[in-house]
Write a protein that holds these residues in place. Sequence first.
Motif, PDB file in Angstrom:
ATOM      1  N   GLY A  51     -20.202  13.074 -12.343  1.00  0.00           N
ATOM      2  CA  GLY A  51     -20.429  13.222 -13.774  1.00  0.00           C
ATOM      3  C   GLY A  51     -20.451  11.899 -14.508  1.00  0.00           C
ATOM      4  N   HIS A  52     -20.806  12.004 -15.793  1.00  0.00           N
ATOM      5  CA  HIS A  52     -20.869  10.839 -16.676  1.00  0.00           C
ATOM      6  C   HIS A  52     -19.607  10.702 -17.517  1.00  0.00           C
ATOM      7  CE1 HIS A  52     -25.086  10.241 -15.711  1.00  0.00           C
ATOM      8  NE2 HIS A  52     -25.268  11.526 -15.888  1.00  0.00           N
ATOM      9  N   HIS A  53     -18.835  11.785 -17.643  1.00  0.00           N
ATOM     10  CA  HIS A  53     -17.611  11.814 -18.454  1.00  0.00           C
ATOM     11  C   HIS A  53     -16.572  12.639 -17.710  1.00  0.00           C
ATOM     12  CE1 HIS A  53     -20.103  10.365 -21.751  1.00  0.00           C
ATOM     13  NE2 HIS A  53     -20.947  11.332 -21.447  1.00  0.00           N
ATOM     14  N   TYR A  54     -15.335  12.514 -18.093  1.00  0.00           N
ATOM     15  CA  TYR A  54     -14.264  13.308 -17.486  1.00  0.00           C
ATOM     16  C   TYR A  54     -13.153  13.492 -18.514  1.00  0.00           C
ATOM     17  CZ  TYR A  54     -11.480   9.094 -17.245  1.00  0.00           C
ATOM     18  OH  TYR A  54     -10.770   7.980 -17.595  1.00  0.00           O
ATOM     19  N   GLY A  55     -12.270  14.434 -18.252  1.00  0.00           N
ATOM     20  CA  GLY A  55     -11.049  14.570 -19.029  1.00  0.00           C
ATOM     21  C   GLY A  55     -11.054  15.590 -20.150  1.00  0.00           C
ATOM     22  N   LYS A  56     -12.078  16.433 -20.251  1.00  0.00           N
ATOM     23  CA  LYS A  56     -12.122  17.354 -21.392  1.00  0.00           C
ATOM     24  C   LYS A  56     -11.028  18.420 -21.348  1.00  0.00           C
ATOM     25  CE  LYS A  56     -15.913  20.229 -19.616  1.00  0.00           C
ATOM     26  NZ  LYS A  56     -17.292  20.618 -19.871  1.00  0.00           N
ATOM     27  N   TYR A  57     -10.401  18.636 -20.183  1.00  0.00           N
ATOM     28  CA  TYR A  57      -9.303  19.611 -20.090  1.00  0.00           C
ATOM     29  C   TYR A  57      -7.944  18.939 -20.033  1.00  0.00           C
ATOM     30  CZ  TYR A  57     -13.239  22.620 -19.054  1.00  0.00           C
ATOM     31  OH  TYR A  57     -14.443  23.287 -19.117  1.00  0.00           O
ATOM     32  N   GLY A  58      -7.923  17.618 -20.117  1.00  0.00           N
ATOM     33  CA  GLY A  58      -6.673  16.876 -20.169  1.00  0.00           C
ATOM     34  C   GLY A  58      -6.173  16.415 -18.809  1.00  0.00           C
ATOM     35  N   LYS A  59      -5.195  15.545 -18.885  1.00  0.00           N
ATOM     36  CA  LYS A  59      -4.590  14.972 -17.682  1.00  0.00           C
ATOM     37  C   LYS A  59      -3.652  15.989 -17.051  1.00  0.00           C
ATOM     38  CE  LYS A  59      -2.859  10.502 -16.205  1.00  0.00           C
ATOM     39  NZ  LYS A  59      -3.371  10.712 -14.893  1.00  0.00           N
ATOM     40  N   ALA A  60      -3.584  15.953 -15.726  1.00  0.00           N
ATOM     41  CA  ALA A  60      -2.656  16.799 -14.972  1.00  0.00           C
ATOM     42  C   ALA A  60      -1.621  15.895 -14.303  1.00  0.00           C
ATOM     43  CB  ALA A  60      -3.411  17.603 -13.924  1.00  0.00           C
ATOM     44  N   GLU A  61      -0.512  16.482 -13.896  1.00  0.00           N
ATOM     45  CA  GLU A  61       0.497  15.722 -13.160  1.00  0.00           C
ATOM     46  C   GLU A  61      -0.088  15.315 -11.811  1.00  0.00           C
ATOM     47  OE1 GLU A  61       4.361  17.498 -12.906  1.00  0.00           O
ATOM     48  OE2 GLU A  61       4.137  18.401 -14.900  1.00  0.00           O
ATOM     49  N   ASP A  62       0.265  14.124 -11.343  1.00  0.00           N
ATOM     50  CA  ASP A  62      -0.271  13.627 -10.074  1.00  0.00           C
ATOM     51  C   ASP A  62      -0.027  14.595  -8.918  1.00  0.00           C
ATOM     52  OD1 ASP A  62      -1.425  11.344 -11.117  1.00  0.00           O
ATOM     53  OD2 ASP A  62       0.313  10.068 -10.680  1.00  0.00           O
ATOM     54  N   GLY A  63       1.067  15.320  -8.955  1.00  0.00           N
ATOM     55  CA  GLY A  63       1.388  16.277  -7.901  1.00  0.00           C
ATOM     56  C   GLY A  63       0.396  17.416  -7.793  1.00  0.00           C
ATOM     57  N   MET A  64      -0.415  17.613  -8.823  1.00  0.00           N
ATOM     58  CA  MET A  64      -1.431  18.670  -8.804  1.00  0.00           C
ATOM     59  C   MET A  64      -2.661  18.253  -7.992  1.00  0.00           C
ATOM     60  SD  MET A  64      -0.111  21.136 -10.577  1.00  0.00           S
ATOM     61  CE  MET A  64      -1.522  22.174 -10.916  1.00  0.00           C
ATOM     62  N   CYS A  65      -2.753  16.988  -7.585  1.00  0.00           N
ATOM     63  CA  CYS A  65      -3.911  16.459  -6.854  1.00  0.00           C
ATOM     64  C   CYS A  65      -3.507  15.918  -5.491  1.00  0.00           C
ATOM     65  CB  CYS A  65      -4.575  15.343  -7.664  1.00  0.00           C
ATOM     66  SG  CYS A  65      -5.452  15.899  -9.120  1.00  0.00           S
ATOM     67  N   ASN A  66      -2.615  16.610  -4.805  1.00  0.00           N
ATOM     68  CA  ASN A  66      -2.104  16.051  -3.550  1.00  0.00           C
ATOM     69  C   ASN A  66      -2.591  16.758  -2.289  1.00  0.00           C
ATOM     70  OD1 ASN A  66      -0.637  18.373  -3.755  1.00  0.00           O
ATOM     71  ND2 ASN A  66       1.365  17.385  -3.828  1.00  0.00           N
TER      72      ASN A  66
END
Length: 116
Positions: free
Chosen positions: A74-89
């Motif tokens: 994509g060209h942009h990111y983040g429209k739903y907000g940041k998640a905790e790093d543990g959610m991407c493990n």
Amino acid sequence: MCHITDQIREEKKEDVFLLFQKIGCYKDNEIQHDLPDPLTLKSVSQEDCARACALEEKGYSFFGLQNANQCYCGHHYGKYGKAEDGMCNMKCRDNKDENCGGKASNVVYFFGLGKL
């Protein structure tokens, strides 16, 4: 006799390397994805996703990995907000040394191109 044009090497896609940097973990929506363009890859790793997004030649600056085996561009990111790093493990399906996002969350990277 050597001609100057024989010495000039043509630039090929194999001669381009990708530089990418992790931005962070971001929430996603399964119906309307934050990074809107999914790609189907035979092999899923950070480098595989970066390369696939670059080869699309649509001017993408970001890629994201989700659910251990999904790649998005994509060209942009983040429209739903940041998640905790543990959610991407979740470990990448094809490289267990790398994280490839999580359920409904992308590990997002910025990427650029360089020349060898």
